[in-house]
Design a protein around this motif. Structure first.
Motif, mmCIF file in Angstrom:
data_model
loop_
_atom_site.group_PDB
_atom_site.id
_atom_site.type_symbol
_atom_site.label_atom_id
_atom_site.label_comp_id
_atom_site.label_asym_id
_atom_site.label_seq_id
_atom_site.Cartn_x
_atom_site.Cartn_y
_atom_site.Cartn_z
ATOM 1 N N ILE A 28 0.857 -1.176 0.000
ATOM 2 C CA ILE A 28 0.000 0.000 0.000
ATOM 3 C C ILE A 28 0.896 1.230 0.000
ATOM 4 C CG2 ILE A 28 -0.272 0.001 2.541
ATOM 5 C CD1 ILE A 28 -3.145 1.091 2.033
ATOM 6 N N ALA A 29 0.603 2.140 -0.934
ATOM 7 C CA ALA A 29 1.308 3.426 -0.915
ATOM 8 C C ALA A 29 0.251 4.452 -0.552
ATOM 9 C CB ALA A 29 1.960 3.693 -2.256
ATOM 10 N N GLY A 30 -0.295 5.165 -1.534
ATOM 11 C CA GLY A 30 -1.368 6.111 -1.224
ATOM 12 C C GLY A 30 -2.633 5.394 -0.781
ATOM 13 N N GLY A 31 -2.870 4.219 -1.340
ATOM 14 C CA GLY A 31 -4.013 3.407 -0.927
ATOM 15 C C GLY A 31 -5.311 3.769 -1.612
ATOM 16 N N THR A 32 -5.307 4.811 -2.455
ATOM 17 C CA THR A 32 -6.583 5.275 -3.009
ATOM 18 C C THR A 32 -7.179 4.272 -3.995
ATOM 19 O OG1 THR A 32 -5.320 6.567 -4.612
ATOM 20 C CG2 THR A 32 -6.136 7.719 -2.684
ATOM 21 N N CYS A 116 0.929 1.675 -10.863
ATOM 22 C CA CYS A 116 0.608 0.274 -10.554
ATOM 23 C C CYS A 116 -0.885 0.017 -10.388
ATOM 24 C CB CYS A 116 1.320 -0.161 -9.277
ATOM 25 S SG CYS A 116 3.109 -0.166 -9.461
ATOM 26 N N GLN A 117 -1.719 1.040 -10.531
ATOM 27 C CA GLN A 117 -3.150 0.825 -10.282
ATOM 28 C C GLN A 117 -3.724 -0.194 -11.253
ATOM 29 O OE1 GLN A 117 -5.759 4.276 -11.400
ATOM 30 N NE2 GLN A 117 -3.837 5.148 -12.099
ATOM 31 N N VAL A 630 -9.206 -1.118 -20.127
ATOM 32 C CA VAL A 630 -8.303 -0.036 -20.531
ATOM 33 C C VAL A 630 -7.380 0.320 -19.372
ATOM 34 C CG1 VAL A 630 -9.807 0.943 -22.283
ATOM 35 C CG2 VAL A 630 -10.007 1.750 -19.927
ATOM 36 N N ASN A 631 -6.177 0.793 -19.735
ATOM 37 C CA ASN A 631 -5.228 1.204 -18.706
ATOM 38 C C ASN A 631 -5.760 2.461 -18.031
ATOM 39 O OD1 ASN A 631 -4.491 2.926 -21.060
ATOM 40 N ND2 ASN A 631 -3.020 3.725 -19.607
ATOM 41 N N ALA A 632 -5.503 2.582 -16.755
ATOM 42 C CA ALA A 632 -6.094 3.677 -15.986
ATOM 43 C C ALA A 632 -5.162 4.871 -15.842
ATOM 44 C CB ALA A 632 -6.490 3.162 -14.606
ATOM 45 N N SER A 633 -3.871 4.641 -15.922
ATOM 46 C CA SER A 633 -2.927 5.696 -15.551
ATOM 47 C C SER A 633 -2.605 6.640 -16.702
ATOM 48 C CB SER A 633 -1.627 5.061 -15.050
ATOM 49 O OG SER A 633 -0.629 6.047 -14.911
ATOM 50 N N ASP A 634 -3.044 7.899 -16.582
ATOM 51 C CA ASP A 634 -2.654 8.907 -17.579
ATOM 52 C C ASP A 634 -1.198 9.293 -17.389
ATOM 53 O OD1 ASP A 634 -5.199 9.088 -18.696
ATOM 54 O OD2 ASP A 634 -5.841 10.373 -17.056
ATOM 55 N N ILE A 635 -0.725 9.175 -16.155
ATOM 56 C CA ILE A 635 0.674 9.507 -15.894
ATOM 57 C C ILE A 635 1.565 8.550 -16.673
ATOM 58 C CG2 ILE A 635 2.421 9.616 -14.070
ATOM 59 C CD1 ILE A 635 0.496 11.080 -12.489
ATOM 60 N N GLY A 636 1.161 7.292 -16.728
ATOM 61 C CA GLY A 636 1.913 6.317 -17.514
ATOM 62 C C GLY A 636 1.962 6.713 -18.981
ATOM 63 N N ASN A 668 1.072 -4.671 -15.555
ATOM 64 C CA ASN A 668 2.418 -4.124 -15.684
ATOM 65 C C ASN A 668 3.381 -5.289 -15.592
ATOM 66 O OD1 ASN A 668 3.083 -4.635 -12.855
ATOM 67 N ND2 ASN A 668 1.598 -3.035 -12.444
ATOM 68 N N ILE A 669 4.644 -4.966 -15.776
ATOM 69 C CA ILE A 669 5.640 -6.011 -15.931
ATOM 70 C C ILE A 669 6.184 -6.501 -14.582
ATOM 71 C CG2 ILE A 669 7.738 -4.604 -16.016
ATOM 72 C CD1 ILE A 669 8.424 -6.171 -18.593
ATOM 73 N N LEU A 670 5.744 -5.851 -13.499
ATOM 74 C CA LEU A 670 6.278 -6.181 -12.176
ATOM 75 C C LEU A 670 6.239 -7.685 -11.914
ATOM 76 C CD1 LEU A 670 4.804 -3.513 -9.734
ATOM 77 C CD2 LEU A 670 7.132 -3.679 -10.587
ATOM 78 N N GLU A 671 7.383 -8.203 -11.531
ATOM 79 C CA GLU A 671 7.396 -9.599 -11.134
ATOM 80 C C GLU A 671 6.977 -9.682 -9.677
ATOM 81 O OE1 GLU A 671 11.254 -11.129 -12.038
ATOM 82 O OE2 GLU A 671 10.936 -10.871 -14.189
ATOM 83 N N GLU A 672 6.612 -10.886 -9.268
ATOM 84 C CA GLU A 672 6.216 -11.105 -7.886
ATOM 85 C C GLU A 672 7.254 -10.478 -6.939
ATOM 86 O OE1 GLU A 672 3.290 -13.970 -5.970
ATOM 87 O OE2 GLU A 672 3.474 -13.141 -7.940
ATOM 88 N N GLY A 673 6.800 -9.575 -6.095
ATOM 89 C CA GLY A 673 7.717 -9.025 -5.105
ATOM 90 C C GLY A 673 8.519 -7.827 -5.577
#
Lengths: 793, 165
Positions: A28-32, A116-117, A630-636, A668-673
């Motif tokens: 959890i970062a911002g958690g929103t 990461c959302q 659809v992807n959610a992140s406009d920042i991405g 996203n490409i994040l691997e486990e962990g």
């Protein structure tokens, strides 16, 4: 919220460790985004632990040096939007941050969390509280409901594959069906054939005889009717036979290792083909005069023409597989001989012996498999005037229909199973009825009736149930209900068993089958493998092919030693899955024509080949199942346009990858962990013009219907470089490379902008309810290209 | 380092020590804790998904969504809720609250605490915002009764009142 444990991480390394130690943990970062996902329980897996990384100090920096802008993953969106350096030089990043949701969320949300959302899709995000969570394709279930459902906000560029499609999962051979259909739709028959051949070396055969489990789970089936994979496979299979020399290729080098394959049915052929392709010397032994096993000697020619079988075998012979026929294991050769003379041995001798059921008078009956084999050997004798076939499987149907075609006047088929339980396939039963076979389900054979030593019929008793509660074969009868069927010939097609005399004392067996490893097909004796009916009992051709392939891969690996791990150097961007949107309306499955009953014979195939246009239509019916969120992140989207990199830290260390690659895999490409720790934006030259546009229905809280970020370099009025990225139009941000090409090297004016905008949506395949998004995307790209003074911004 | 077993939270000037597992669960949101555990019912939960702003409180000086904040992540922090605005001694309403009453800047009133808290946080940082700045700050506070026009009037009046009074 459902309870979870909560742990504060003090460092990124600690967070990585915690993620490693807790398989069911979420960061959890911002958690929103996360807390909404947890409250709504949209995911089948609820985390046991939530790991807070806001407690990691000094990860919220926004700083610039000669190598560009660096932003810590915990930087808040509001701080990014207000950062002087961002506002001055990386304006679109600030604009995108400012356009996120609401002021409160921007104050809480972090840039790492934003990237990461989870994806946007109302089916995917439908709260568990509202009639239960929707388990869509992205959650590992079979279907993406947006394809034919409410898809107003979904992808306009096609889907992305998440896991194997239902058809591929259902196929025992794991054939990548949607992938080869996709190539076929593009007109690339050769590539389609190559994909098919990867899992099945004899598709011309399976295209005719496979039950096609794939069709039973086809997502199209719940919409109208499943895709007729059978007909398409047959068509491509025949194309493969026509071009076998080109498509089924001999290895470039020999390994010098040798493998003996005993039995040349589908399992043996499959192993032989794949081992030979891998470079090994393969010798196939078979006791019959001709290779092919049941393909040659059991399945009637009207279902599987023998020239198809011969040509399929010839193609395998042509790459250097040696066939030694009329060699019977246990008589002419022994297992020990083979072990001595070959590096590996594969046993695929099938199941050829009649199953005796201890029936009174059984010796006066005919064995179904022998009956079918004799026809295929050319012995054409009417079995009798009135024929009774015992059995409810496809061999029984084959025996019944063949009897009629041999001139029998009346053919009856009796089986223990009731109509619904009959093991024969529905269309086989339909054909039997169509050809006037009299079906007697729920009857058990009791006594062969004879007069003067000649068979006159059979007494049947009522079978009340076939299977017990555990589903095991345990027939129950009511002997008071009897029926007599007159017959001068009785054909028993109730089952086949293996002959394992050759293996006695060497191979471990159970219930008459060789025991093998489920992954490798290895037997208890090192170097000896087995597959097909001799190991698994009589089943389908594709199951035998799959076992043969598994064995071939295991033998190849054991002969070559462990394969060096494939290096992953720079992943190619996976293309979106396309489908023909004209076929998203209800259509019917291809009904392959059949020759009229009166004209059917023993030797001519009942079903002629479908022509290319029919096959093309059928291939167009494939949904090419993928996820259409659809992807959610406009920042991405903005970061992709800015050519940004992202730092990922995981148990294996740190890696820095382009943001484009970050979004390449699903979500996203994040691997486990792995954890996002930093965003790096390269410096921008002063000739660069950056634009961000976000189209949404409400100015606050709303997600983009379409967002576009552009970074355009202009020198002396000419576009030197352009990066245009679209968001919310596909499961990941889409770089409009075609639009970029239109601009580069030219002056940008209204006309160029319009042409580029058109190019950006050229590939679009809008769904039923979102073609409006194509127009919006086009206009947003145009606005993102033209200078602000023109746009009156 | 083991996580602590309790968290310290100051609400409207009153310190609380909350035992984790007893007073608060790790999965409790700040909105839940304020309302259910500590009885500050002025903080409203409407959408409970961070979309409407009704649960807005001031956490360490920032207007945040208490429905989307975990209480266990607020250790050592200070919260101001709508109950914390009135004068604790006299019970007199905060000028913002009074301005909302004077301008009837609500109908059902459910969104009002969130709107006032967002406004309070804005004014604490920027005592003299423009109308546009107010609109922008309140872009995350939704009102189904369309009270926004009166809200804007009330806030502008409160600002003027503070300036002159």
């Amino acid at each position: 919220m459902k309870p979870f444990k909560h742990v504060n991480a003090r460092t990124i390394d600690e967070a990585v460790r915690l993620l490693e130690d807790n398989s069911k943990a979420k960061l959890i970062a911002g958690g929103t985004d996360l807390l909404g996902v947890l409250k709504d329980r949209i995911l089948p897996d609820y985390p046991e632990t939530v790991i807070n990384i806001k407690t990691v100090p000094d990860l919220d920096y926004i700083k610039e040096d000669v190598s560009g802008l660096k932003i810590g993953a915990l930087a808040k969106l509001e701080d990014i939007a207000r950062s002087p350096v961002v506002r001055e030089k990386y304006t679109i990043l600030g604009e995108a941050a400012e356009a996120v949701a609401t002021p409160q969320i921007r104050r809480m949300g972090t840039i790492g969390g934003n990237l990461c959302q989870d994806v946007r899709c109302w089916y995917y995000r439908s709260p568990n509280q509202i009639g239960g969570r929707i388990n869509c394709y992205l959650k590992g279930d079979k279907e993406c409901y947006a394809l034919t459902g409410e898809n107003q906000y979904h992808s306009i560029f096609g889907g992305l594959r998440v896991t194997d499609t239902p058809c591929q999962s259902a196929c025992p051979g794991g054939v990548a069906i949607s992938s080869y259909l996709s190539k076929f739709r593009k007109g690339d028959l050769r590539e389609a054939a190559m994909i098919l051949l990867e899992s099945n070396p004899i598709p011309s055969i399976t295209g005719r005889v496979c039950p096609h489990f794939c069709e039973q789970v086809c997502n199209r089936g719940s919409f109208d009717e499943p895709v007729s994979v059978r007909d398409i496979e047959r068509f491509i299979g025949d194309y493969i036979l026509e071009n076998a020399n080109e498509l089924i290729r001999a290895p470039e080098a020999d390994t010098g290792k040798s493998v003996a394959v005993v039995g040349s049915g589908p399992a043996g052929l499959s192993t032989a083909c794949y081992l030979r392709m891998a470079g090994h010397r393969v010798t196939v032994f078979d006791k019959m005069e001709e290779a092919g096993g049941l393909l040659t000697y059991v399945i009637p020619a009207y279902r599987l023409p023998k020239d198809i079988v011969r040509r399929s075998i010839k193609a395998i012979e042509n790459i250097g597989v040696e066939f030694k026929l009329k060699v019977d294991i246990g008589k002419d050769i022994t297992l020990d001989n083979l072990k001595e003379n070959f590096d590996r041995v594969f046993i695929a001798t099938g199941a050829w012996n009649p199953l005796s059921i201890g029936l009174d008078g059984e010796e006066s009956t005919m064995f179904g498999m022998e009956f079918l084999a004799n026809i295929l050997r050319g012995i054409r004798q009417t079995p009798g005037k009135k024929v009774l076939v015992i059995g409810g499987g496809n061999a029984a149907i084959d025996a019944a229909i063949s009897s009629l075609r041999l001139g029998a006047e009346e053919v009856t088929m009796a089986c223990l199973e009731c109509m619904e339980e009959m093991p024969a396939l529905p269309w086989e039963i339909e054909q039997a009825i169509e050809e006037n076979v009299k079906l007697m389900p729920s009857w058990g054979p009791h006594k062969v009736l004879k007069s003067n030593g000649k068979v006159t019929g059979m007494e049947l008793i009522r079978c009340t149930s076939v299977y017990d509660k555990e589903g095991l074969f345990a027939p129950c009868y009511d002997e008071t209900v009897k029926e007599t069927v007159e017959a001068d010939c009785i054909i028993m097609a109730v089952g086949y068993v293996t002959d394992l005399k050759f293996a006695e004392g060497a191979l471990e067996t159970r219930d008459g089958l060789i025991i093998t490893d489920t992954e490798t097909q290895a037997t208890n004796v090192p170097g000896i493998f087995a597959g097909g009916a001799v190991a698994h009992g009589p089943a389908t051709v594709i199951e035998a092919i799959a076992a043969g392939k598994r064995a071939a891969f295991a033998m190849d690996a054991s002969l070559k030693g462990p394969r060096a791990a494939d290096k992953e150097d720079g992943r190619a961007i996976e293309p979106f899955l396309k489908f023909n949107t004209n076929y998203l309306k209800k259509t019917s499955k291809l009904k392959a024509s059949k020759i009229p009953v009166s004209e059917r014979t023993l030797d001519i195939e009942d079903t002629p080949s479908s022509d290319l246009s029919e096959i093309e239509t059928e291939a167009n019916r494939c949904f090419n199942c993928g996820c259409l969120s659809v992807n959610a992140s406009d920042i991405g989207v903005v970061l992709m346009a800015l050519n940004a990199m992202v730092n990922l830290v995981g148990a294996k260390g740190i890696r820095t990858i382009p943001v484009a690659e970050f979004f390449n895999s699903f979500r996203n490409i994040l691997e486990e962990g792995e954890i996002v720790t930093e965003i790096q934006v390269p410096p921008l030259s002063s000739d660069v013009r950056q634009t961000f546009v976000k189209f949404r229905l409400r100015e606050s809280i709303d997600f983009a219907l379409v967002s576009v970020a552009s970074v355009i370099t202009i020198k002396d009025g000419i576009c030197q470089d352009a990066r245009i990225v679209l968001g919310a139009v596909a499961p990941r941000p889409v770089q409009a490379t075609d639009a970029e090409k239109v601009l580069i090297g030219r002056a940008i004016d209204d006309g160029q902008a319009a042409t580029a905008a058109q190019a950006a949506v050229e590939d679009a395949i809008p769904l039923g309810k979102n073609s409006y998004k194509v127009n919006i995307a086009k206009e947003m790209v145009r606005r993102a290209i033209l200078p602000p003074e023109v746009m009156g911004k | 380092m083991p996580d602590s077993t309790s968290i310290n939270l100051v609400v409207n000037g009153t310190p609380y020590e909350l035992l984790i597992g007893k007073d608060v669960l790790p999965s409790d949101t700040l909105a839940q804790t304020l309302r259910d555990t500590l009885g500050y019912l002025g903080t409203k939960i409407a959408c409970d998904r961070g979309a409407c702003g009704a649960c807005t409180v001031i956490l360490n000086g920032q207007a945040v969504l208490s429905c989307t904040t975990l209480t266990v992540e607020c250790d050592g922090m200070s919260v101001t809720t709508i109950e914390g605005l009135e004068d604790p001694k006299t019970g007199q309403l905060h000028p913002l609250q009074q301005a909302f009453i004077d301008h009837t800047a609500f109908q059902c009133g459910f969104c009002t605490p969130g709107i006032i808290m967002t406004t309070k946080a804005l004014l604490d940082k920027n005592p003299n915002p423009s109308e546009d700045e107010i609109k922008e700050a309140l872009a995350g506070n939704y009102c189904r009764c369309i009270s926004h026009y009166e809200v804007l009037k009330a806030i502008m009046a409160a600002i003027r009142g503070q300036k002159h009074g």
